[in-house]
Design a protein around this motif. Structure first.
Motif, PDB file in Angstrom:
ATOM      1  N   MET A   1       0.715  -1.273   0.086  1.00  0.00           N
ATOM      2  CA  MET A   1      -0.063   0.166  -0.029  1.00  0.00           C
ATOM      3  C   MET A   1       0.797   1.370   0.121  1.00  0.00           C
ATOM      4  SD  MET A   1      -2.938  -1.185   2.899  1.00  0.00           S
ATOM      5  CE  MET A   1      -3.657   0.350   2.539  1.00  0.00           C
ATOM      6  N   PHE A   2       0.421   2.387  -0.609  1.00  0.00           N
ATOM      7  CA  PHE A   2       0.895   3.542  -0.407  1.00  0.00           C
ATOM      8  C   PHE A   2       1.513   3.968   1.009  1.00  0.00           C
ATOM      9  CE2 PHE A   2       0.904   8.119  -0.061  1.00  0.00           C
ATOM     10  CZ  PHE A   2       1.989   8.717  -1.132  1.00  0.00           C
ATOM     11  N   MET A   3       0.536   3.843   1.732  1.00  0.00           N
ATOM     12  CA  MET A   3       0.844   4.379   3.085  1.00  0.00           C
ATOM     13  C   MET A   3       1.851   3.695   3.818  1.00  0.00           C
ATOM     14  SD  MET A   3       0.388   6.864   5.281  1.00  0.00           S
ATOM     15  CE  MET A   3      -0.921   7.604   4.471  1.00  0.00           C
ATOM     16  N   GLY A   4       2.076   2.306   3.479  1.00  0.00           N
ATOM     17  CA  GLY A   4       2.978   1.498   4.090  1.00  0.00           C
ATOM     18  C   GLY A   4       4.420   1.919   3.543  1.00  0.00           C
ATOM     19  N   LYS A   5       4.357   1.921   2.228  1.00  0.00           N
ATOM     20  CA  LYS A   5       5.646   2.591   1.357  1.00  0.00           C
ATOM     21  C   LYS A   5       6.109   3.802   2.035  1.00  0.00           C
ATOM     22  CE  LYS A   5       7.680   2.929  -3.028  1.00  0.00           C
ATOM     23  NZ  LYS A   5       7.656   2.999  -4.377  1.00  0.00           N
ATOM     24  N   PHE A   6       5.187   4.631   2.130  1.00  0.00           N
ATOM     25  CA  PHE A   6       5.540   6.111   2.602  1.00  0.00           C
ATOM     26  C   PHE A   6       6.096   6.092   3.925  1.00  0.00           C
ATOM     27  CE2 PHE A   6       4.217  10.235   4.592  1.00  0.00           C
ATOM     28  CZ  PHE A   6       4.932  11.095   3.523  1.00  0.00           C
ATOM     29  N   LEU A   7       5.483   5.491   5.195  1.00  0.00           N
ATOM     30  CA  LEU A   7       5.928   5.418   6.387  1.00  0.00           C
ATOM     31  C   LEU A   7       7.302   4.633   6.564  1.00  0.00           C
ATOM     32  CD1 LEU A   7       2.433   4.590   8.229  1.00  0.00           C
ATOM     33  CD2 LEU A   7       3.846   6.774   7.947  1.00  0.00           C
ATOM     34  N   GLY A   8       7.444   3.652   5.631  1.00  0.00           N
ATOM     35  CA  GLY A   8       8.701   2.790   5.608  1.00  0.00           C
ATOM     36  C   GLY A   8       9.813   3.916   5.241  1.00  0.00           C
ATOM     37  N   GLY A   9       9.482   4.513   4.407  1.00  0.00           N
ATOM     38  CA  GLY A   9      10.271   5.453   3.546  1.00  0.00           C
ATOM     39  C   GLY A   9      10.796   6.457   4.326  1.00  0.00           C
TER      40      GLY A   9
ATOM     41  N   TRP B   1       9.895  12.647   1.081  1.00  0.00           N
ATOM     42  CA  TRP B   1       9.145  12.954  -0.333  1.00  0.00           C
ATOM     43  C   TRP B   1      10.036  13.598  -1.184  1.00  0.00           C
ATOM     44  CZ3 TRP B   1       5.223  10.582  -2.257  1.00  0.00           C
ATOM     45  CH2 TRP B   1       4.447  10.992  -3.416  1.00  0.00           C
ATOM     46  N   CYS B   2      10.814  14.655  -0.778  1.00  0.00           N
ATOM     47  CA  CYS B   2      11.271  15.605  -1.512  1.00  0.00           C
ATOM     48  C   CYS B   2      12.957  15.352  -1.933  1.00  0.00           C
ATOM     49  CB  CYS B   2      11.383  17.023  -0.754  1.00  0.00           C
ATOM     50  SG  CYS B   2       9.859  17.747  -0.784  1.00  0.00           S
ATOM     51  N   VAL B   3      13.596  14.398  -1.125  1.00  0.00           N
ATOM     52  CA  VAL B   3      14.884  14.254  -1.280  1.00  0.00           C
ATOM     53  C   VAL B   3      15.073  12.667  -1.450  1.00  0.00           C
ATOM     54  CG1 VAL B   3      17.250  14.239   0.021  1.00  0.00           C
ATOM     55  CG2 VAL B   3      15.579  16.143   0.185  1.00  0.00           C
ATOM     56  N   ASP B   4      14.715  11.883  -0.371  1.00  0.00           N
ATOM     57  CA  ASP B   4      15.149  10.471  -0.362  1.00  0.00           C
ATOM     58  C   ASP B   4      14.592   9.801  -1.613  1.00  0.00           C
ATOM     59  OD1 ASP B   4      16.119  11.389   2.275  1.00  0.00           O
ATOM     60  OD2 ASP B   4      15.960   9.269   2.863  1.00  0.00           O
ATOM     61  N   ARG B   5      13.356   9.924  -1.745  1.00  0.00           N
ATOM     62  CA  ARG B   5      12.532   9.356  -2.956  1.00  0.00           C
ATOM     63  C   ARG B   5      13.063   9.666  -4.439  1.00  0.00           C
ATOM     64  NH1 ARG B   5       7.792  10.817  -5.896  1.00  0.00           N
ATOM     65  NH2 ARG B   5       8.160  12.715  -5.019  1.00  0.00           N
TER      66      ARG B   5
END
Length: 235
Positions: free
Chosen positions: A131-139, A187-191
């Motif tokens: 899920m997007f939220m899982g990937k986002f929180l992990g990231g 969101w702005c750097v790591d990704r």
């Protein structure tokens, strides 16, 4: 987990060098040196070297992410995802509840917090639909790990003048600020860096960055020791 643990473990030689230098400069005894060298000096009774107070954090690095974390990963690889079975999840949840309650009741945070962390990871480590939220929180978890001090420092600076340094409001403010900073950095750097990693990374650049990092840390250690000695001489 293995790669991040390996990346952090590369700093241990520098930590051992720092411990050796602080021991020689401060004249600590063998027991204190060994306690710091094995990263258990923060356990009661605290034996942290003078000038090496922040070395307490390596206890968490070793015993939560490396020893306990890798042990859990090896166990799962050897015997399968037994931690995802209902009885094991109940044990993990019970560990979180028990250790959290004990910490709240005054149990040594430095000694037992790694066990709480591992129980939380084992309880949540179950396979599911991506899920997007899982990937986002992990990231955002790694930027949060690296930069969680920012919210604490800002909270202290803003609320100390009003006598609110250790209040629940300050903790909530720091937590919200830290989460916002971590989410923004991911969101702005790591990704974006991960997406461009193939274009940016080479073996030569990796080695150059490693040498630069070790060099800057060495300069910081030497500069700090010189500054400390100069300050003590002035006093």
């Amino acid at each position: 987990m293995t790669s991040s643990s390996g990346a952090r473990s590369e700093f241990f030689p520098l930590a051992w060098l720092t411990i050796t230098v602080l021991t020689l400069v401060g004249g600590a005894d063998l027991t204190t040196f060994l306690a710091n060298f094995l990263f258990v000096a923060n356990l009661p009774p605290s034996q942290l070297l003078e000038g090496g107070g922040h070395l307490w954090s390596l206890w968490f690095e070793i015993y939560s992410s490396i020893v306990l974390g890798v042990l859990a990963a090896v166990f799962a690889k050897q015997f399968g995802s037994v931690h995802s079975f209902v009885p094991a999840r109940l044990v993990s949840f019970g560990g979180v509840a028990a250790f959290s309650s004990a910490l709240y009741g005054g149990l040594s945070y430095n000694a037992w917090a790694p066990l709480v962390a591992v129980c939380i990871v084992l309880f949540l480590a179950v396979r599911g639909k991506p899920m997007f939220m899982g990937k986002f929180l992990g990231g955002m978890s790694y930027p949060l790990y690296l930069n969680h001090w920012i919210g604490v420092f800002v909270g202290h600076a803003l609320m100390s003048p009003f006598g609110m340094r250790d209040t629940m409001g300050r903790h909530v403010f720091s937590a919200i600020l830290n989460l916002g900073i971590a989410a923004s950095l991911y969101w702005c750097v790591d990704r974006r860096i991960v997406a461009m990693r193939g274009q940016l990374f080479t073996g030569e650049r990796g080695k150059l960055t490693m040498y630069l990092g070790y060099g800057l840390v060495t300069i910081g250690i030497i500069g700090g020791l010189i500054l400390t000695a100069f300050t003590d001489a002035q006093v």
